[in-house]
Design an enzyme around this catalytic site. Structure first.
Site, short mmCIF file in Angstrom:
data_model
loop_
_atom_site.label_atom_id
_atom_site.label_comp_id
_atom_site.label_asym_id
_atom_site.label_seq_id
_atom_site.Cartn_x
_atom_site.Cartn_y
_atom_site.Cartn_z
N LYS A 86 70.83 19.51 58.07
CA LYS A 86 70.63 18.63 59.24
C LYS A 86 69.23 18.02 59.18
O LYS A 86 68.35 18.51 58.44
CB LYS A 86 70.82 19.44 60.52
CG LYS A 86 69.88 20.62 60.67
CD LYS A 86 70.29 21.55 61.81
CE LYS A 86 69.32 22.73 61.91
NZ LYS A 86 69.74 23.69 62.94
N ARG A 140 72.90 28.11 74.52
CA ARG A 140 72.60 26.76 74.06
C ARG A 140 73.92 26.06 73.80
O ARG A 140 74.37 25.25 74.59
CB ARG A 140 71.71 26.83 72.81
CG ARG A 140 71.15 25.51 72.38
CD ARG A 140 70.21 25.60 71.19
NE ARG A 140 70.90 25.95 69.95
CZ ARG A 140 70.37 25.83 68.74
NH1 ARG A 140 69.12 25.42 68.60
NH2 ARG A 140 71.04 26.16 67.65
N TYR A 146 37.27 8.70 64.59
CA TYR A 146 37.47 8.45 66.02
C TYR A 146 36.83 9.55 66.87
O TYR A 146 36.93 10.74 66.54
CB TYR A 146 38.96 8.40 66.35
CG TYR A 146 39.63 7.09 65.96
CD1 TYR A 146 39.20 5.88 66.49
CD2 TYR A 146 40.71 7.10 65.09
CE1 TYR A 146 39.83 4.70 66.15
CE2 TYR A 146 41.33 5.92 64.74
CZ TYR A 146 40.90 4.72 65.27
OH TYR A 146 41.52 3.56 64.93
N MET A 159 45.95 7.41 62.37
CA MET A 159 47.35 7.05 62.13
C MET A 159 47.71 7.05 60.63
O MET A 159 48.73 7.58 60.23
CB MET A 159 47.65 5.68 62.73
CG MET A 159 49.12 5.30 62.67
SD MET A 159 49.44 3.66 63.33
CE MET A 159 49.04 3.87 65.05
C1 LIG Z 1 69.55 24.94 62.35
C2 LIG Z 1 70.65 25.93 62.35
C3 LIG Z 1 70.80 26.81 61.29
C4 LIG Z 1 69.78 26.96 60.20
O1 LIG Z 1 68.68 27.66 60.73
P1 LIG Z 1 67.43 28.07 59.82
O2 LIG Z 1 66.60 28.91 60.73
O3 LIG Z 1 66.75 26.80 59.45
O4 LIG Z 1 67.94 28.79 58.64
C5 LIG Z 1 71.93 27.62 61.27
N1 LIG Z 1 72.83 27.58 62.29
C6 LIG Z 1 72.68 26.76 63.36
C7 LIG Z 1 73.68 26.79 64.43
C8 LIG Z 1 71.57 25.93 63.44
O5 LIG Z 1 71.41 25.14 64.51
#
Ligand SMILES: *Cc1c(COP(=O)(O)O)cnc(C)c1O
Length: 350
Positions: free
Chosen positions: A38, A126, A241, A289
């Site tokens: 992801k 969640r 800055y 930046m």
């Molecule tokens: C992001 C996620 C993972 C992976 O988690 P890591 O801590 O990066 O290994 C696995 N399962 C779900 C549901 C997630 O949201």
């Protein structure tokens, strides 16, 4: 005095290390691992990472959004399961054959008759069907049963055992259905957290899944930013800055081509350490930046056009992604997923 280096910062991503980490995690878990890709593979490129893992035999991928799933399917072709953690509307994946994660009774109803992964909430509140609704799931035959741990990076936290216990009870309701419990840190929690498929993300990319203990993963990411200009300044000269840093001695300042627009977080101002040939190089003043300044007074060999390592494998400088994160007051996940679009990405193939 002035040297203009028309070169970009280089983000190097070691796909062979990603694959080695994936294999190592499966060995620790004692069962196969999916690849969680992801957020564009935690900022490192979902497609190159996905191709490398698929080439090594990875059969399951997780993304968060439908669009991420469609892009990954287009790149990988048919074969591996591509599951969408946030779910998607029935039919929204067209012919891509993505697998929805069903996170509620409404999701289950919407995808009636179509195989999906069933997520149960065992203590995170969640996503997922909460325990009081599990009785309404009888007769369902999901492809996979999954839950997610809230505190797997804190092995002593009692919520871990509580979640594992609830998940074991849930599994008994779905005999024969494979199950998925652990993500990166959960893999290291021991046999009570074993399942048929782990879902590591962070650890694939070299982040430490066992905070406070030595990192069992191979480093994957390296960020080298070129020195655009070198200046000799007398004591008393302010830099950057806010005039937030003032030279206490005659100093040599290196200005490098990376800043907060590249995900080199402004919170690192006055705090980060880069490295040059294994030597630590302190960040001075504020991150701006597109540019960041470093004190290279003690590195007389450094020339304009040389690169400082802002994120690297460690062993000098203290700039692993986890260390950079700590100095910014965040976690390595945020450092990686913030990595900017302006870096030239260089992949070492698996
Ligand atoms: C992001 C996620 C993972 C992976 O988690 P890591 O801590 O990066 O290994 C696995 N399962 C779900 C549901 C997630 O949201």
């Amino acid at each position: 005095m002035t040297a203009v280096a028309v070169i970009d910062a280089v983000l190097s991503i070691d796909l062979a290390a990603v694959v080695a980490n994936w294999r190592r995690l499966a060995a620790v878990h004692g069962a196969p691992c999916a690849g969680v890709v992801k957020a564009d593979g935690y900022g490192l490129g979902a497609v190159p990472v996905g191709r490398a893992l698929a080439g090594a035999g990875c059969g399951h991928f997780f993304v968060a959004h439908l669009a991420e799933g469609l892009a990954l399917r287009a790149a990988l072709g048919p074969g591996a399961m591509v599951a969408v953690l946030n779910g998607f509307a029935a039919g929204a994946d067209g012919d891509a054959g993505l697998t929805p994660v069903l996170n509620s009774l409404a999701d289950v109803a919407a995808h009636q008759g179509r195989p999906g992964i069933l997520q149960l909430d065992t203590g995170m509140a969640r996503l997922g069907v909460p325990p009081e609704e599990w009785g309404l799931l009888d007769g369902l035959a999901p492809l996979l049963l999954m839950t997610h741990l809230a505190v797997a990076d804190q092995p002593e936290h009692p919520l871990n055992a509580m979640q594992a216990g609830r998940f074991a009870a849930a599994r008994a309701r779905f005999p024969g259905v494979p199950a998925s419990l652990a993500a990166s840190s959960g893999i290291f929690l021991g046999p009570d957290f074993a399942s048929d498929l782990a879902r590591p993300g962070a650890a694939l990319y070299g982040l430490n899944p066992t905070p406070g203990r030595p990192n069992p993963m191979l480093p994957v990411v390296r960020l080298d930013a070129p020195v655009v200009q070198l200046r000799e300044i007398p004591a008393g000269t302010p830099v950057g800055y806010g005039a937030a840093w003032v030279a206490e001695r005659p100093s040599r300042v290196a200005t490098v081509a990376a800043g907060y627009a590249d995900g080199y977080l402004r919170a690192l101002s006055g705090r980060a350490i880069a490295s040059f040939q294994g030597q630590p190089v302190p960040l001075i003043g504020r991150v701006s930046m597109d540019l960041t300044t470093f004190d290279v007074t003690d590195l007389p060999g450094l020339r304009a056009g040389d690169a400082l390592t802002l994120i690297g494998p460690g062993g000098g400088g203290g700039c692993t992604p986890d260390e950079v994160a700590e100095r910014a007051g965040t976690i390595g996940y945020e450092i990686l997923t913030s990595l900017g679009a302006r870096y030239r990405r260089q992949y070492q193939q698996a």
